[in-house]
Design a protein around this motif. Sequence first.
Motif, PDB file in Angstrom:
ATOM      1  N   ASN A 153       0.846  -1.191   0.000  1.00  0.00           N
ATOM      2  CA  ASN A 153       0.000   0.000   0.000  1.00  0.00           C
ATOM      3  C   ASN A 153       0.885   1.245   0.000  1.00  0.00           C
ATOM      4  O   ASN A 153       1.943   1.270   0.612  1.00  0.00           O
ATOM      5  CB  ASN A 153      -0.917   0.011   1.222  1.00  0.00           C
ATOM      6  N   MET A 154       0.407   2.292  -0.657  1.00  0.00           N
ATOM      7  CA  MET A 154       1.184   3.529  -0.736  1.00  0.00           C
ATOM      8  C   MET A 154       0.265   4.731  -0.692  1.00  0.00           C
ATOM      9  O   MET A 154      -0.646   4.856  -1.507  1.00  0.00           O
ATOM     10  CB  MET A 154       2.014   3.546  -2.026  1.00  0.00           C
ATOM     11  N   SER A 155       0.479   5.599   0.293  1.00  0.00           N
ATOM     12  CA  SER A 155      -0.260   6.854   0.370  1.00  0.00           C
ATOM     13  C   SER A 155       0.676   8.040   0.543  1.00  0.00           C
ATOM     14  O   SER A 155       0.280   9.180   0.333  1.00  0.00           O
ATOM     15  CB  SER A 155      -1.261   6.821   1.540  1.00  0.00           C
ATOM     16  N   GLN A 156       1.938   7.779   0.946  1.00  0.00           N
ATOM     17  CA  GLN A 156       2.935   8.823   1.127  1.00  0.00           C
ATOM     18  C   GLN A 156       4.213   8.410   0.399  1.00  0.00           C
ATOM     19  O   GLN A 156       4.416   7.231   0.093  1.00  0.00           O
ATOM     20  CB  GLN A 156       3.234   9.048   2.618  1.00  0.00           C
ATOM     21  N   VAL A 157       5.078   9.390   0.155  1.00  0.00           N
ATOM     22  CA  VAL A 157       6.293   9.099  -0.594  1.00  0.00           C
ATOM     23  C   VAL A 157       7.181   8.111   0.148  1.00  0.00           C
ATOM     24  O   VAL A 157       7.883   7.291  -0.471  1.00  0.00           O
ATOM     25  CB  VAL A 157       7.062  10.406  -0.901  1.00  0.00           C
ATOM     26  N   HIS A 158       7.146   8.118   1.511  1.00  0.00           N
ATOM     27  CA  HIS A 158       8.014   7.200   2.250  1.00  0.00           C
ATOM     28  C   HIS A 158       7.496   5.767   2.240  1.00  0.00           C
ATOM     29  O   HIS A 158       8.122   4.878   2.808  1.00  0.00           O
ATOM     30  CB  HIS A 158       8.199   7.688   3.691  1.00  0.00           C
ATOM     31  N   HIS A 159       6.320   5.524   1.606  1.00  0.00           N
ATOM     32  CA  HIS A 159       5.823   4.164   1.431  1.00  0.00           C
ATOM     33  C   HIS A 159       6.329   3.527   0.135  1.00  0.00           C
ATOM     34  O   HIS A 159       6.132   2.338  -0.087  1.00  0.00           O
ATOM     35  CB  HIS A 159       4.284   4.151   1.389  1.00  0.00           C
ATOM     36  N   GLY A 160       6.926   4.312  -0.747  1.00  0.00           N
ATOM     37  CA  GLY A 160       7.298   3.831  -2.068  1.00  0.00           C
ATOM     38  C   GLY A 160       8.386   2.771  -2.021  1.00  0.00           C
ATOM     39  O   GLY A 160       9.283   2.807  -1.180  1.00  0.00           O
ATOM     40  N   SER A 161       8.314   1.818  -2.936  1.00  0.00           N
ATOM     41  CA  SER A 161       9.298   0.740  -2.968  1.00  0.00           C
ATOM     42  C   SER A 161      10.697   1.265  -3.291  1.00  0.00           C
ATOM     43  O   SER A 161      11.697   0.699  -2.843  1.00  0.00           O
ATOM     44  CB  SER A 161       8.888  -0.318  -4.006  1.00  0.00           C
ATOM     45  N   LYS A 162      10.778   2.366  -4.055  1.00  0.00           N
ATOM     46  CA  LYS A 162      12.093   2.939  -4.349  1.00  0.00           C
ATOM     47  C   LYS A 162      12.751   3.462  -3.087  1.00  0.00           C
ATOM     48  O   LYS A 162      13.958   3.323  -2.897  1.00  0.00           O
ATOM     49  CB  LYS A 162      11.956   4.057  -5.387  1.00  0.00           C
ATOM     50  N   MET A 163      11.967   4.089  -2.227  1.00  0.00           N
ATOM     51  CA  MET A 163      12.514   4.592  -0.964  1.00  0.00           C
ATOM     52  C   MET A 163      12.934   3.440  -0.058  1.00  0.00           C
ATOM     53  O   MET A 163      13.881   3.555   0.722  1.00  0.00           O
ATOM     54  CB  MET A 163      11.475   5.451  -0.244  1.00  0.00           C
ATOM     55  N   LEU A 164      12.227   2.317  -0.153  1.00  0.00           N
ATOM     56  CA  LEU A 164      12.475   1.193   0.748  1.00  0.00           C
ATOM     57  C   LEU A 164      13.606   0.295   0.261  1.00  0.00           C
ATOM     58  O   LEU A 164      14.414  -0.177   1.063  1.00  0.00           O
ATOM     59  CB  LEU A 164      11.192   0.376   0.906  1.00  0.00           C
ATOM     60  N   HIS A 165      13.673   0.063  -1.064  1.00  0.00           N
ATOM     61  CA  HIS A 165      14.597  -0.948  -1.585  1.00  0.00           C
ATOM     62  C   HIS A 165      15.688  -0.408  -2.499  1.00  0.00           C
ATOM     63  O   HIS A 165      16.738  -1.034  -2.625  1.00  0.00           O
ATOM     64  CB  HIS A 165      13.817  -2.015  -2.366  1.00  0.00           C
ATOM     65  N   GLU A 166      15.452   0.728  -3.150  1.00  0.00           N
ATOM     66  CA  GLU A 166      16.325   1.110  -4.245  1.00  0.00           C
ATOM     67  C   GLU A 166      17.169   2.349  -3.983  1.00  0.00           C
ATOM     68  O   GLU A 166      17.876   2.808  -4.885  1.00  0.00           O
ATOM     69  CB  GLU A 166      15.483   1.339  -5.511  1.00  0.00           C
ATOM     70  N   LEU A 167      17.117   2.910  -2.787  1.00  0.00           N
ATOM     71  CA  LEU A 167      17.942   4.086  -2.515  1.00  0.00           C
ATOM     72  C   LEU A 167      19.422   3.708  -2.496  1.00  0.00           C
ATOM     73  O   LEU A 167      19.798   2.680  -1.933  1.00  0.00           O
ATOM     74  CB  LEU A 167      17.571   4.700  -1.164  1.00  0.00           C
ATOM     75  N   PRO A 168      20.290   4.518  -3.091  1.00  0.00           N
ATOM     76  CA  PRO A 168      21.737   4.275  -2.978  1.00  0.00           C
ATOM     77  C   PRO A 168      22.164   4.338  -1.511  1.00  0.00           C
ATOM     78  O   PRO A 168      21.550   5.036  -0.698  1.00  0.00           O
ATOM     79  CB  PRO A 168      22.352   5.415  -3.784  1.00  0.00           C
ATOM     80  N   GLU A 169      23.200   3.627  -1.184  1.00  0.00           N
ATOM     81  CA  GLU A 169      23.633   3.531   0.207  1.00  0.00           C
ATOM     82  C   GLU A 169      23.951   4.890   0.815  1.00  0.00           C
ATOM     83  O   GLU A 169      23.687   5.129   1.993  1.00  0.00           O
ATOM     84  CB  GLU A 169      24.861   2.620   0.300  1.00  0.00           C
ATOM     85  N   GLU A 170      24.493   5.806  -0.012  1.00  0.00           N
ATOM     86  CA  GLU A 170      24.869   7.116   0.536  1.00  0.00           C
ATOM     87  C   GLU A 170      23.648   7.979   0.870  1.00  0.00           C
ATOM     88  O   GLU A 170      23.781   8.998   1.555  1.00  0.00           O
ATOM     89  CB  GLU A 170      25.776   7.870  -0.440  1.00  0.00           C
ATOM     90  N   LEU A 171      22.453   7.591   0.412  1.00  0.00           N
ATOM     91  CA  LEU A 171      21.241   8.353   0.711  1.00  0.00           C
ATOM     92  C   LEU A 171      20.418   7.739   1.842  1.00  0.00           C
ATOM     93  O   LEU A 171      19.420   8.316   2.250  1.00  0.00           O
ATOM     94  CB  LEU A 171      20.368   8.468  -0.546  1.00  0.00           C
TER      95      LEU A 171
END
Length: 228
Positions: A111-129
Amino acid sequence: MDDSTYPWPSKATFITDLLFGSMHLRFSEAQKKAVLSWAHEMGTQNVPTLYALRKAQDHVHSCIGNPTCKVTASSSNIFYINSIDSAITKDYSNPLTCFCMHDYPEDGRGNMSQVHHGSKMLHELPEELLVPSVCINNNIYFQNELLQSTTRFFIATHFFQGNISSHNAERLSLQVLALGHPSKFQHLIPSRAGFAVDPERIILEVSSFKRTYIDLQTNVHLCRFTCR
């Protein structure tokens, strides 16, 4: 001067500036003049003028800075660029908004209602971010550093939020979790010891963290670290 609305000089000026500065209601200069004229003709007290509003805005910008920069392109088009880091800094320093900020991505389980729910934020962020640390009971634990939980040694690689079962199995509560590698203290040879790091990652609740890397370094009997 109304101290409750500082740095705006009065409540009327503050409310009017708030109205005209709304991101969802874009007022032209003619509309602003019409609104103020209408309010004045209706007998409203302390209606600010456009000049007074501009002076108040200039004073506010002088106090807290203006995150918006006006840029004129070579084509004569005008753009306004917002400073994202400045806006985030102000949100964290504001006692009314800082508790609404989300430091970690959240596992929304599809489920996604906010940007911090996105799969990119959860799984795909570079380590430095990634958020590099978490604070538990006034102790700061960093990613990619050895720590000790209540049950094992552990190297956290990723901090995030997720709903887990509480003591009452019927309820879920949002907790900060850590994804990382369990580690095991072992003797390598009779004169040396070290940690075996499991390549498979597991998830632990950060509330179970007990010792930071600094704590482990100072506990020679526990980990047998040596200073060089």
